[in-house]
Each structure stands twice: as C-alpha cells, then as structure tokens.
Design an enzyme around this catalytic site. Structure first.
Site, PDB file in Angstrom:
ATOM      1  N   PRO A 115       0.822  -1.224   0.000  1.00  0.00           N
ATOM      2  CA  PRO A 115       0.000   0.000   0.000  1.00  0.00           C
ATOM      3  C   PRO A 115       0.853   1.270   0.000  1.00  0.00           C
ATOM      4  O   PRO A 115       0.351   2.344  -0.277  1.00  0.00           O
ATOM      5  CB  PRO A 115      -0.808  -0.100   1.296  1.00  0.00           C
ATOM      6  CG  PRO A 115      -0.668  -1.498   1.781  1.00  0.00           C
ATOM      7  CD  PRO A 115       0.586  -2.047   1.195  1.00  0.00           C
ATOM      8  N   GLU A 152       2.323  -8.221   8.598  1.00  0.00           N
ATOM      9  CA  GLU A 152       2.424  -6.759   8.691  1.00  0.00           C
ATOM     10  C   GLU A 152       3.297  -6.163   7.583  1.00  0.00           C
ATOM     11  O   GLU A 152       3.327  -4.946   7.417  1.00  0.00           O
ATOM     12  CB  GLU A 152       2.949  -6.339  10.065  1.00  0.00           C
ATOM     13  CG  GLU A 152       1.883  -6.358  11.158  1.00  0.00           C
ATOM     14  CD  GLU A 152       0.649  -5.513  10.804  1.00  0.00           C
ATOM     15  OE1 GLU A 152      -0.439  -6.108  10.658  1.00  0.00           O
ATOM     16  OE2 GLU A 152       0.792  -4.288  10.676  1.00  0.00           O
ATOM     17  N   ARG A 171      -1.643  -8.191 -21.001  1.00  0.00           N
ATOM     18  CA  ARG A 171      -2.510  -7.674 -22.070  1.00  0.00           C
ATOM     19  C   ARG A 171      -1.770  -6.770 -23.045  1.00  0.00           C
ATOM     20  O   ARG A 171      -2.201  -6.590 -24.177  1.00  0.00           O
ATOM     21  CB  ARG A 171      -3.665  -6.864 -21.480  1.00  0.00           C
ATOM     22  CG  ARG A 171      -4.637  -7.651 -20.638  1.00  0.00           C
ATOM     23  CD  ARG A 171      -5.553  -6.719 -19.873  1.00  0.00           C
ATOM     24  NE  ARG A 171      -6.230  -5.793 -20.768  1.00  0.00           N
ATOM     25  CZ  ARG A 171      -7.302  -6.099 -21.489  1.00  0.00           C
ATOM     26  NH1 ARG A 171      -7.830  -7.295 -21.376  1.00  0.00           N
ATOM     27  NH2 ARG A 171      -7.835  -5.226 -22.301  1.00  0.00           N
ATOM     28  N   ASP A 181      -8.662   1.671 -25.648  1.00  0.00           N
ATOM     29  CA  ASP A 181      -9.204   1.449 -24.299  1.00  0.00           C
ATOM     30  C   ASP A 181      -9.248   2.754 -23.518  1.00  0.00           C
ATOM     31  O   ASP A 181      -8.435   3.629 -23.723  1.00  0.00           O
ATOM     32  CB  ASP A 181      -8.277   0.501 -23.505  1.00  0.00           C
ATOM     33  CG  ASP A 181      -8.713  -0.934 -23.594  1.00  0.00           C
ATOM     34  OD1 ASP A 181      -8.026  -1.764 -22.994  1.00  0.00           O
ATOM     35  OD2 ASP A 181      -9.714  -1.210 -24.261  1.00  0.00           O
TER      36      ASP A 181
END
Ligand code: JCZ
Length: 248
Positions: A93, A120, A158, A173
C-alpha cells in the site's frame, strides 16, 4: 516475457492464471509465469518465514533471508546487466499508485520479479537492498500482495505484442486515450421499454464516432474530472467541456 512471482501462497494464483486470455498467451509462448514459494528458501526445521518486529507492536514481519535467497536463486545464471535491469517489484500500500503508464513501462522488460508480502509486511532491508520499485494497486488494504500481483500481471500481459487480437486492441481502451469509455449497447434495440440511442442504429459512422467521443468527455467530466488534465483534447473538446461546465 518471463515473470517470476515470490509468494507464501502460490496456490492463490491457480484461478486467474489458468483461464482465458492469459492461458492463451502462455500456450503461445508469449509469457511464462513461474511461482516460487518463499518458504522453500528457509533452512530451519520450522521453515520460519516471519518474526516479531523489533521495537514491539502487533503482527509479524517477513524475514529478509528467505526473500533474498529466493531472488538470488532466480538470478543465479543471469548476466550483471540482466540483474541490473530486471525490476524487482514489491506490492504494498506504500507503493506508487499503479497505472496504465506503469503497466506499459513494465511490459517493455523481458523479465519481471514480483514479491508478494503477507502479515504486517517485509523487513525494511528487503525494500532498501533488493526491491527496485514498490507498487500499490489502490488506497485500500488487502490481506497480502498476491491479489495485487495478479492485477499487475493481468494489466502487463494484455500489453505484450500478440496477446490481444487486432479486434480488441488495447489502443482505444479507456485510460490509454486518457478518457473514460463511452456507453455500449447490444441487441435487443428496445429492452423493457429502454431504447438504444438512435445515433447508434443510424449507420452514419462519423456521427457515431462523434457521439461516442462526446459521451466519453461527458462521462470523464462527471466521474473523473482529474483525468481531463492529462487527456489529449482538441480545441473542440475544450469548447465542449467549457459548455458542459456552465450551469444549464
Ligand atoms: C502484505 N498486507 C501487501 C497492496 N494496494 C495494496 N493494498 N494492500 C496491499 C497489500 C497489503 C498487504 C501486503 C500484508 C500488499
């Protein structure tokens, strides 16, 4: 492209990597994914991968030794150049927000190493001396790096040459053009009294293209105005946006 994934839960990858577009890319030899269990690189009887944090606090931290050994085992036959140029990506994160641009950059490398944390997190020395970039798939917390790695691998694969047919090229896209996609419709022409917009059944291809582009701009302005700053817009687009911004 060769992608090596280090994880404590290799079985989590079975679903996404054994379906559809991805499998086809693997069977055509366009990409090869190898999963490596970090636990295999421990040497103690209990195969310990984690330990308590120095300084105290909740949760456990992934030990550095098995992670360094796992990466070094992969790189054993690599040239100095391959070692220097291959991204070692930590999913966390705290990383750079993942984007189509980062996916494009990663897709240009012949090899990638992805490191999935658990608990953690990982010992800071892994970040400082092994990892070359940290990526976050979004501002929310999930149970480990595995799902984030699957997202990154999907977005990167992709983009590899030959993976998508010319039918659904990634070129127009949303996020490549910098605008959100316009609304799509298929048959029937009237569903429960709700009609498909007339323009789409008019057969007038330039009017259709114009409508779609305008819809993309309207949607982006309503839902993601932040994207308009970086989108490639012509003068007419700018004028449309100014008109849409006026109260009516
Ligand atoms: C390890 N919890 C690794 C990544 N974008 C994002 N959200 N959450 C993560 C993540 C969470 C984790 C671990 C333990 C990544």
């Amino acid at each position: 492209m060769q992608i090596d994934i280090l994880t404590l839960f290799p079985e989590m990858f079975q679903g996404p990597f054994s379906t559809g577009l991805f499998q086809r890319a693997v069977s055509r030899g366009l990409v090869s994914v190898e999963l490596h269990n970090i636990r295999e690189y421990t040497h103690d009887r209990h195969r310990t991968v984690d330990d308590y944090p120095y300084g105290g606090g909740a949760g456990m931290i992934l030990k550095p030794e098995p992670i360094f050994e796992a990466v070094e085992a992969l790189q054993v036959d690599w040239s100095t150049r391959e070692k220097a140029e291959t991204p070692v990506v930590l999913l966390t994160p705290q990383g750079h927000p993942f984007s189509q641009q980062i996916a494009r950059k990663l897709s240009e490398h012949p090899r990638l190493i992805l490191l999935c944390g658990r608990y953690e997190g990982v010992d800071e020395r892994v970040r400082e001396h092994l990892v070359t970039e940290e990526i976050s798939i979004g501002d929310y917390v999930i149970g480990g790096g595995e799902l984030a790695a699957m997202v990154v691998v999907d977005a990167v694969v992709r983009l590899l040459p030959g993976v998508l047919g010319s039918e659904d090229s990634s070129e127009d896209d949303s996020h490549t053009a910098g605008l959100l996609e316009y609304p799509h419709y298929t048959r029937p022409p009237v569903f429960r009294g709700w009609s498909v917009p007339d323009v789409l059944v008019s057969g007038d291809h330039s009017r259709i293209a114009g409508w779609r582009h305008e819809q993309s701009i309207i949607r982006t302005l309503e839902r993601r105005p932040d994207l308009l700053d970086r989108a490639e817009l012509c003068v007419r687009d700018e004028e449309l946006i100014e008109r849409l911004k006026q109260p009516h």
